[in-house]
Design an enzyme around this catalytic site. Structure first.
Site, PDB file in Angstrom:
ATOM      1  N   CYS A 154       0.841  -1.201   0.000  1.00 53.59           N
ATOM      2  CA  CYS A 154       0.000   0.000   0.000  1.00 53.59           C
ATOM      3  C   CYS A 154       0.874   1.248   0.000  1.00 53.59           C
ATOM      4  CB  CYS A 154      -0.934  -0.013   1.207  1.00 53.59           C
ATOM      5  SG  CYS A 154      -2.052   1.403   1.274  1.00 53.59           S
TER       6      CYS A 154
ATOM      7  N   CYS B 254      -6.438  -3.439   6.676  1.00 53.41           N
ATOM      8  CA  CYS B 254      -7.604  -2.562   6.583  1.00 53.41           C
ATOM      9  C   CYS B 254      -8.750  -3.152   5.777  1.00 53.41           C
ATOM     10  CB  CYS B 254      -7.203  -1.205   6.018  1.00 53.41           C
ATOM     11  SG  CYS B 254      -6.686  -1.238   4.284  1.00 53.41           S
TER      12      CYS B 254
END
Length: 353
Positions: free
Chosen positions: A106, A202
């Site tokens: 990410c 997440c």
């Protein structure tokens, strides 16, 4: 309070605001210093979510903190890119019997990929985040270094930053401890001052990893064997295992057993004792070094987990040679290298094959 800067050092800064206390205080410190600050929040995941960053409530927290600080705030929707660059590779890695680190991907593809490029397109000089890391000046130029709070240091997940990215990045809370960050947020009355930290992946709900992967990976039952080939159990998918794993093996044994190997082709998981994990070297792919590549005679310190201890090593091509044998690192995980003379400074790192 942050000392104000003179006008000649004032920068246009895009600060990534996740809705947590660290990025909130990062934005506040930049404003206090006199920079021209704009807050942005990334919409990355469109599925179920109960922890992590950038949920609907996190976006609202970031928006309200930005309003309190008197800065503009925007939301960028990168969900399609996030699926392709982070979520899909995460699933494929588990299907292949390797252990990915989605936070690193990410950072690589979203924050210092899409967002870093957007920063330049919009005319911002610097990207700032709430990571606990620092940019330090060295004789070779600016380098990434550990944050001041050893318990919260995030340099491990940022090792992939190159010289250009480091030179255009700020970590305003990197010189602070977590308690100092929360105290500063409380003094300012920020709504995120006491907000709990986000620790999980997440895009996976708490405790939902097996369900998440089970819906995306075809189940391939296989055997659990010992190092001498003796079958001691069965399993319903290699994605439930990682090298070094001790719990959840589904095998009753009088002594501790660890996953020491995963054979994807036959879906066979091999377990053994702690000494069976020890290796004298690891091979790395996608090796990235900032500056000159260290020669094999240079002592480095390698970290194999986000908050793990370091161990002395040397780098010889794509081989990481341990000075003292270390437990095998799961393929797909990152090994991050720190300088031997100044061990807070990141040299680079790579992914274990």
């Amino acid at each position: 309070m942050t000392e104000p800067i003179d006008a000649s050092h004032r920068k246009r800064v895009m600060v990534a605001m996740s809705g947590g206390v660290d990025s909130s205080v990062a934005a506040a410190l930049l404003v206090e210093a006199g920079h021209d600050v704009t807050g942005v929040t990334l919409k990355l995941w469109g599925g179920d979510q109960d922890s992590g960053c950038c949920s609907v409530s996190d976006v609202e927290d970031a928006r309200r903190v930005a309003a309190q600080l008197g800065i503009a705030h925007y939301v960028f929707n990168f969900t399609d890119d996030f699926d392709a660059a982070v979520v899909d590779p995460y699933v494929r890695a588990h299907s292949d019997g390797t252990t990915p680190n989605p936070c690193i991907e990410c950072n690589r593809t979203m924050k210092w990929g899409r967002l870093f490029a957007r920063r330049e397109q919009l005319g911002f000089e610097v990207l700032a985040t709430g990571h606990h890391a620092r940019v330090v000046d060295t004789a070779q130029g600016p380098r990434l270094a550990r944050g001041a709070d050893a318990d919260k240091d995030q340099s491990y997940v940022l090792y992939m930053l190159d010289e250009h990215q480091i030179a255009h990045t700020m970590f305003p809370v990197g010189a602070m401890t977590k308690s100092e960050v929360r105290a500063h947020a409380a003094r300012l009355g920020l709504r995120t001052a006491s907000k709990a930290e986000s620790m999980d992946v997440c895009f996976i709900t708490k405790g939902g990893r097996e369900t998440f992967l089970g819906a995306r990976i075809e189940r391939r039952p296989g055997r659990v064997v010992t190092t001498d080939g003796t079958e001691v159990g069965n399993h319903d998918g290699i994605d439930r295992f990682t090298i070094g794993q001790r719990r959840g093996l589904g095998v009753a044994a009088g002594e501790r057993r660890y996953v020491v190997d995963i054979d994807t082709g036959s879906a066979t998981v091999t377990i053994g004792e702690r000494p069976d994990l020890l290796r004298s070297e690891e091979r790395l792919r996608a090796l990235q070094i900032v500056g000159a590549t260290p020669t094999p005679d240079v002592t480095l310190y390698a970290q194999t987990r986000a908050h793990g201890a370091v161990a002395a090593c040397s780098l010889a091509g794509d081989r990481l040679v341990w000075h003292v044998p270390q437990p095998r690192v799961a393929p797909g995980q990152a090994v991050v290298l720190y300088r031997g003379d100044t061990p807070d400074v990141v040299v680079g790192g790579g992914t274990v094959v």
